[in-house]
Design an enzyme around this catalytic site. Structure first.
Site, PDB file in Angstrom:
ATOM      1  N   SER A   1      38.669  46.867  40.205  1.00  0.00           N
ATOM      2  CA  SER A   1      38.998  46.522  38.914  1.00  0.00           C
ATOM      3  C   SER A   1      38.737  45.204  38.350  1.00  0.00           C
ATOM      4  CB  SER A   1      40.444  47.034  38.644  1.00  0.00           C
ATOM      5  OG  SER A   1      40.574  48.299  38.983  1.00  0.00           O
ATOM      6  N   CYS A   2      38.539  44.331  39.511  1.00  0.00           N
ATOM      7  CA  CYS A   2      38.335  42.855  39.188  1.00  0.00           C
ATOM      8  C   CYS A   2      37.169  42.581  38.620  1.00  0.00           C
ATOM      9  CB  CYS A   2      38.444  42.271  40.599  1.00  0.00           C
ATOM     10  SG  CYS A   2      39.833  42.159  41.514  1.00  0.00           S
ATOM     11  N   VAL A   3      36.808  41.483  37.955  1.00  0.00           N
ATOM     12  CA  VAL A   3      35.568  41.341  37.120  1.00  0.00           C
ATOM     13  C   VAL A   3      34.884  39.994  37.843  1.00  0.00           C
ATOM     14  CG1 VAL A   3      34.463  40.674  34.793  1.00  0.00           C
ATOM     15  CG2 VAL A   3      36.354  42.430  35.044  1.00  0.00           C
TER      16      VAL A   3
ATOM     17  N   ILE B   1      37.574  37.314  39.037  1.00  0.00           N
ATOM     18  CA  ILE B   1      39.117  37.146  38.630  1.00  0.00           C
ATOM     19  C   ILE B   1      39.813  38.556  38.680  1.00  0.00           C
ATOM     20  CG2 ILE B   1      38.601  35.401  36.773  1.00  0.00           C
ATOM     21  CD1 ILE B   1      39.062  38.984  35.298  1.00  0.00           C
TER      22      ILE B   1
ATOM     23  N   GLY C   1      35.253  45.631  36.705  1.00  0.00           N
ATOM     24  CA  GLY C   1      36.170  46.208  35.613  1.00  0.00           C
ATOM     25  C   GLY C   1      36.123  47.662  35.897  1.00  0.00           C
TER      26      GLY C   1
END
Lengths: 206, 161
Positions: B28-30, B47, B93
């Site tokens: 889910s991080c980008v 992030i 994401g």
């Protein structure tokens, strides 16, 4: 900076380890009965790690794993994540389904359902111990499954913790079968507010 | 063999040709790749969360979209990159687990991607490509020789942005 997990005493960490020990013992017994093989487990490790280092516990962020994720509801909410290397997931499912040889490199719907159920049973066994020590009623959500990179799967819980601080309290247990079989990691990650609630309930609140 | 610089979760790194910047296992991080094709200076950020103002406490600005990108850009400019030439590519994401009633926390991947787009716009940086969403993890690598942003997945193939 007032991060809750960084203020834990030795005694508190030991108490959490003991809860983990009994929980993991229950879970190992349940798993052993499901696949009818002897399962060994290591004494749980309780560690406080920077968020970015948590994926290294299971072999690095790009390790291929299957993960069963559940939320815990009740007075001390949290997350449970059961991570297995891909080969272990195949072994577990094949043993359960009585399949001697694996033909494909994927899990069909039945396999996935079996893995979810295993996750469910393990989580239930673990939560029984936690409920026993805390006298709380703790209920698991419906499990969800993903097969992917360890970093990607762990990000789900790490992001939740990331909202509160930069470190994770990880209660981690490793399972192994006697032969080639299963190796797995079981993580209990209390939501940040829950930690104090659990510690108070087991009588080691400072 | 060019240097391979690893970028961990909630971290960013800046480098220059001929190195590559890599971040493993984004869920889910980008991952945000900024690149100046003339000086061949680039940065890669990983992030975790959209917004530092909604979080309780942190010593680490690299964790959030809104605080990480300005400091990474600053580092690149200090190294000699020119802002008007810098382009951005983003990936990640994802939503790794699907529950029947997806709560806000489960949709954090989507919120991360959206926050990154907003922050890029605020910084006046041009986003030229993205590979976001889905329910699978990605490993991303920014090649500082040519600016190619390579995305590897377990069973959704590989692509170059």
């Amino acid at each position: 900076m007032s991060e809750e997990v960084l203020k834990l005493s030795e005694l508190q960490l030991d108490a959490l380890k003991e809860v983990g020990n009994v929980g993991a013992g229950n879970a190992a017994t349940a798993l052993s009965q499901i696949i009818n093989r002897k399962i060994d487990m290591t004494v749980p490790k309780v560690c406080i790690l920077p968020l970015g280092e948590v994926p290294d516990v299971v072999g690095g962020p790009d390790t291929m794993v299957a993960g069963v994720y559940l939320r815990v509801f009740g007075p001390a909410p949290g997350s449970i994540l059961f991570l297995l290397p891909r080969e272990s997931a195949f072994y577990l499912v094949d043993t359960l389904m009585g399949r001697p040889d694996r033909e494909s490199n994927t899990l069909d719907e039945m396999d996935q359902s079996a893995l979810l159920e295993i996750g469910n049973i393990l989580a239930g066994a673990y939560l029984n111990s936690l409920s026993y020590f805390t006298k709380f009623t703790l209920l698991p959500s419906i499990p969800a499954l993903a097969m992917d990179m360890a970093g990607a799967i762990l990000s789900v819980i790490l992001i939740q913790l990331g909202q509160m601080g930069d470190h994770a309290l990880v209660i981690e247990t490793e399972f192994t079968t006697e032969a080639d079989g299963v190796k797995g990691h079981f993580f209990l990650i209390p939501d940040p507010g829950s930690l104090g609630t659990i510690l108070a309930a087991i009588g080691v609140k400072v | 063999m060019a240097e391979l610089i690893k970028v961990g979760m909630a971290d960013y790194k800046v480098g220059s040709n001929p190195a590559s910047l890599i971040s493993y296992g984004l869920g889910s991080c980008v991952g945000i790749a900024l690149y100046d094709p003339v000086t061949k200076i680039g940065g890669l950020a990983h992030i975790m969360l959209p917004d530092s103002t909604q979080a309780r406490s942190s010593d680490n600005p690299a964790k959030f979209a809104d605080t990480c990108l300005p400091i990474m850009l600053e580092d690149m400019l200090k190294g000699g990159a020119a802002k008007k030439r810098i382009t951005a590519k983003i990936a990640g994401g994802a939503q790794m687990f699907t529950f029947a009633n997806a709560t806000d926390i489960m949709r954090v991947g989507e919120r991360n991607s959206e926050a990154v787009r907003v922050v890029l716009k605020q910084l006046d940086l041009r986003m030229v490509a993205e590979d976001t969403g889905g329910n699978y993890g990605r490993t991303v690598e920014l090649n500082l020789t040519n600016g190619i942003f390579r995305i590897k997945t377990i069973d959704k193939g590989e692509k170059e942005l």
